[in-house]
Design a protein around this motif. Structure first.
Motif, short mmCIF file in Angstrom:
data_model
loop_
_atom_site.label_atom_id
_atom_site.label_comp_id
_atom_site.label_asym_id
_atom_site.label_seq_id
_atom_site.Cartn_x
_atom_site.Cartn_y
_atom_site.Cartn_z
N MET A 37 0.94 -1.18 -0.07
CA MET A 37 -0.06 0.10 -0.14
C MET A 37 0.92 1.14 -0.16
O MET A 37 1.66 1.38 0.97
CB MET A 37 -0.85 0.00 1.16
CG MET A 37 -1.86 1.07 1.18
SD MET A 37 -2.99 1.47 -0.40
CE MET A 37 -3.89 0.17 -0.03
N LEU A 38 0.88 1.92 -1.30
CA LEU A 38 1.71 3.17 -1.28
C LEU A 38 0.79 4.37 -0.86
O LEU A 38 -0.39 4.30 -1.46
CB LEU A 38 2.03 3.25 -2.45
CG LEU A 38 2.96 2.26 -3.09
CD1 LEU A 38 3.53 2.64 -4.62
CD2 LEU A 38 4.30 2.18 -2.21
N PRO A 39 1.10 5.17 -0.19
CA PRO A 39 0.14 6.28 0.28
C PRO A 39 -0.16 7.27 -0.89
O PRO A 39 1.00 7.87 -1.29
CB PRO A 39 1.02 6.92 1.50
CG PRO A 39 2.26 6.56 1.40
CD PRO A 39 2.32 5.25 0.59
N MET A 40 -1.26 7.47 -1.20
CA MET A 40 -1.36 8.40 -2.40
C MET A 40 -2.02 9.69 -1.84
O MET A 40 -3.19 10.12 -1.84
CB MET A 40 -2.66 7.85 -3.27
CG MET A 40 -2.11 6.75 -4.26
SD MET A 40 -1.08 7.51 -5.69
CE MET A 40 -0.65 6.13 -6.65
N GLU A 41 -1.06 10.40 -1.06
CA GLU A 41 -1.19 11.81 -0.47
C GLU A 41 -1.20 12.84 -1.65
O GLU A 41 -0.05 12.54 -2.52
CB GLU A 41 -0.54 11.80 0.59
CG GLU A 41 -0.77 11.03 1.69
CD GLU A 41 0.24 11.16 2.90
OE1 GLU A 41 1.11 12.16 2.80
OE2 GLU A 41 0.12 10.31 3.84
N ILE A 42 -1.98 13.88 -1.57
CA ILE A 42 -1.68 14.88 -2.33
C ILE A 42 -0.37 15.70 -1.83
O ILE A 42 -0.51 16.23 -0.65
CB ILE A 42 -2.82 16.01 -2.47
CG1 ILE A 42 -4.26 15.18 -3.16
CG2 ILE A 42 -2.80 17.33 -3.18
CD1 ILE A 42 -5.39 15.95 -2.93
N LYS A 43 0.56 16.02 -2.74
CA LYS A 43 1.91 16.59 -2.17
C LYS A 43 1.95 18.01 -2.93
O LYS A 43 1.66 18.25 -4.04
CB LYS A 43 3.38 15.66 -2.72
CG LYS A 43 2.94 14.50 -2.05
CD LYS A 43 3.56 14.38 -0.82
CE LYS A 43 3.77 12.66 -0.19
NZ LYS A 43 4.24 12.82 1.07
N ARG A 44 2.24 19.02 -1.94
CA ARG A 44 2.72 20.23 -2.38
C ARG A 44 4.45 20.15 -2.84
O ARG A 44 5.02 19.94 -1.80
CB ARG A 44 2.43 21.44 -1.37
CG ARG A 44 1.07 21.58 -1.30
CD ARG A 44 0.69 22.65 -0.07
NE ARG A 44 -0.62 23.06 0.16
CZ ARG A 44 -1.55 22.28 0.45
NH1 ARG A 44 -1.08 21.07 1.24
NH2 ARG A 44 -2.88 22.83 0.60
N VAL A 45 4.70 20.56 -4.07
CA VAL A 45 5.98 20.51 -4.33
C VAL A 45 6.59 21.97 -4.36
O VAL A 45 5.83 22.82 -4.88
CB VAL A 45 6.38 19.87 -5.81
CG1 VAL A 45 7.88 19.54 -5.96
CG2 VAL A 45 5.68 18.49 -5.88
N ALA A 46 7.67 22.27 -3.86
CA ALA A 46 8.53 23.59 -3.71
C ALA A 46 9.85 23.33 -4.49
O ALA A 46 10.35 22.41 -4.41
CB ALA A 46 8.77 23.91 -2.48
#
Length: 666
Positions: free
Chosen positions: A547-556
């Motif tokens: 199970m890979l966590p499909m979180e929404i990531k903010r990229v800087a």
């Protein structure tokens, strides 16, 4: 001709001589990997049903095939713009051959054989094959030079044409077991080896790929001179005395061709990005096959330079339109980003080889980012139109000659559509790899494959809904109980790493951990170079669940990318997102996303062939009044933009009002 065919047949029937050196890891052939997914299989079928037939028809309509007919007749006038237009036929044959291996088609196979007849008839008796000269040697293309190979270092592309011929010939042979195209390639490669080498003609090919092609020919035929000539071409770089090393113009100092320094002294990606990617891929091949650590050290340094200083957030490379080239370190402008599709393809080739050399997941992290974002953005969802370049930002108040706003069905220089035609059907070959009793899972695609571990047949069945869902399932079916190691890539994005460098970072830490179960029970595993290693005695139908966590990531972006200061990009799983005008009240340049924005996801099967979108309430500058308002925001996968008409698009979003545009739409 019969003698030549016999020699090739004997060569192919014999095992290759024992090699002291090669890649430590070997890929599982694409022909043994059967896809059953809803993401890549439809793309391969669209490529088969739309892209490849359209490419062949456009080769007919634009005179590319006629050039071969004229060359066979030795009369007429070269009928297209560039001397490398021959390669569009070679690349489409390569893609069609990959597809034939997956989906046999007698009609298409006969058509390809028909084309091969034209190619054979255009070949000169000694093996030379270059329609821009053969049609009329007294009136050649201006890039070609009066004599053979005279301008190869510059723009003739004679060896570039040869390289794509070799790649097509090997693919066609592997798919059909026919030697009709391979015979042509052998005859040409023998000529090339007789002309170039120590004590013969010296040149660093102006547009690399002949080196990769010669390596493939060596692997198929066992002819050591092919490998030696590929190595010679690489070693010729940086030896030309006609360049001015003090001139900053890459055309004058050799950097445009990666000819400014010997390869072993190069540490930075420079010049034409497609040529560079093909060169670095070939250097990896030669390093593996010859055991030359100095070549390996060079491409290790160049790779670090690209990933740390010269790659866009969605995996594209080649920022500068003038020369289709890499810029200076950290020169990654958004408004004028070039990002040729072919450069993304060459980046996939290169990173795959780096993985085969080193066995580290970071190379597949980059490959996956490129593949799912900056590469497939180059083709429309219906497979009929293409981007040569891949923009990072489209605004209504800015136009630039290097930026494409809509896809085109074809180009005068149509390298990208035909390159996509050959890349897409080869994707199954990137899923698995093997080293002795270690089995690598690199890409997550519903599929099944059969391989041999310790002389025992093993079937692997992979099930998932990737890239939209992080639940992965692998069923292991050995012919008998068997001990070996499964190495499953845990993507960098699932370990709080945006890219394997400090060029980009996630702004928040991951909440959910990666979990792995075997037969429903949480299992202990070790991490090795980014892979979860599960070694055990495998029994029939043992099941691994990841199970890979499909979180929404903010990229800087790193601080060196000043243009992106105060801005974020959005990523979920391997997918980098963008906003498009059609979903956001007609504009994207007026949006900003505060740090406290809460996102939700929704899978929309009827949108863009089925995508997961990101939604939120954000702030925007009203384009009529200039006032700040609240507005519904929708982001779509970057690869899917420009499929619904022309309008604004953005990948980077300011987090505060000062970074957003305030322009009135007219």
């Amino acid at each position: 001709m019969k003698t030549l065919m016999l020699l090739v047949a004997l060569s192919l029937s014999a095992a290759l001589p024992a090699q002291q050196n090669d890649y430590a890891i070997q890929g599982v052939p694409f022909t043994t990997v059967k896809l059953k997914d809803n993401f890549w299989l439809p793309r391969i079928l669209v490529n088969k049903r739309a892209t490849i037939p359209a490419s062949f028809k456009r080769c007919e309509a634009t005179g590319r095939i006629d050039n071969f007919k004229k060359a066979a007749a030795r009369k007429g006038k070269f009928g297209t713009k560039f001397p490398f237009d021959d390669t569009d036929i070679y690349k489409t044959i390569e893609g069609a051959s990959y597809t034939l291996a997956l989906y046999p088609d007698e009609t298409e196979e006969r058509y390809i054989d028909h084309l091969i007849e034209y190619i054979a008839n255009a070949q000169e008796p000694d093996g030379y094959l270059y329609t821009a000269r053969t049609i009329n040697p007294d009136s050649v293309h201006p890039w070609s030079g009066k004599e053979r190979w005279e301008k190869e270092r510059e723009l003739s592309h004679e060896l570039y044409n040869a390289g794509h011929l070799y790649e097509a010939a090997v693919a066609h042979y592997m798919a059909t077991k026919k030697t009709n195209l391979l015979n042509i390639a052998v005859k040409n490669a023998d000529l090339v080896c007789s002309v170039f080498g120590p004590g013969k003609k010296h040149v660093a090919p102006g547009h690399e790929i002949v080196e990769m092609g010669l390596v493939k020919m060596y692997r198929v035929t066992g002819k050591k001179e092919y490998l030696a000539t590929a190595k010679f071409f690489i070693e010729e770089r940086g030896r030309y005395q006609g360049y001015d090393p003090n001139n900053k113009d890459p055309w004058k100092n050799g950097a445009y061709w990666q000819d400014h320094l010997p390869v072993k002294q190069q540490e930075e990606a420079v010049g034409h990005a497609v040529r560079a990617g093909y060169l670095y891929s070939a250097v990896a091949d030669i390093a593996a096959l010859t055991g030359d650590d100095s070549l390996l050290n060079a491409i290790d340094k160049i790779w670090t330079n690209v990933v740390g200083k010269k790659m866009y957030v969605q995996g594209s490379v080649g920022a500068i339109g003038n020369g289709e080239r890499y810029g200076e370190n950290y020169e990654l402008p958004n408004a004028t980003a070039y990002n040729e599709t072919c450069a993304a393809i060459s980046n996939v080739y290169w990173n795959y080889r780096m993985f085969l050399l080193h066995g580290e997941s970071k190379y597949f992290d980059v490959l996956e980012k490129t593949l799912y974002n900056g590469l497939i953005s180059g083709v429309s969802l219906d497979g009929k139109s293409f981007f040569y370049t891949n923009a990072m930002q489209i605004t209504n108040n800015f136009k630039h000659k290097d930026i494409e706003y809509t896809r085109s069905g074809w180009f005068e220089c149509s390298c990208c559509p035909t390159n996509l035609a050959r890349l897409i059907p080869s994707v199954p070959g990137y899923v698995y790899a093997q080293k002795d009793d270690q089995v690598f899972v690199n890409l997550f695609i519903n599929s099944n494959t059969r391989l041999t571990v310790k002389n025992t047949a093993v079937e692997l069945v992979q099930q998932n809904n990737y890239p939209w869902d992080g639940g992965l399932s692998f069923t292991v079916v050995p012919a008998r109980e068997l001990s070996f190691a499964m190495l499953i890539r845990i993507p960098g994005w699932a370990q709080d790493e945006a890219v394997p460098s400090s060029l980009y970072r996630f702004t928040t830490s991951q909440v959910q951990p990666v979990s792995i179960k075997v037969n429903g029970v949480a299992t202990q595993y070790t991490m090795q170079h980014g892979y979860a290693v599960i070694k055990r005695d495998w029994k029939k139908n043992d099941k691994i669940e990841v199970m890979l966590p499909m979180e929404i990531k903010r990229v800087a972006a790193g601080e060196q990318l000043a243009e992106n200061a105060g801005k974020i990009a959005l990523q979920r799983g391997p997918i980098v997102y963008c906003a498009e005008w059609v979903d956001n009240n007609g504009s994207t340049s007026n949006l900003f996303i505060p740090d406290n924005t809460v996102f939700t996801t929704k899978f929309k099967p009827g949108l863009l062939k089925g995508v997961t979108v990101l939604r939120a309430d954000v702030a925007a500058i009203d384009t009529n009044t200039g006032n700040v308002i609240k507005q519904k925001f929708t982001a779509i996968p970057y690869y899917s933009w420009a499929n619904r008409g022309q309008g604004e698009m953005a990948v980077w979003f300011p987090t505060a009002i000062k970074g957003a545009a305030s322009t009135t739409r007219h």
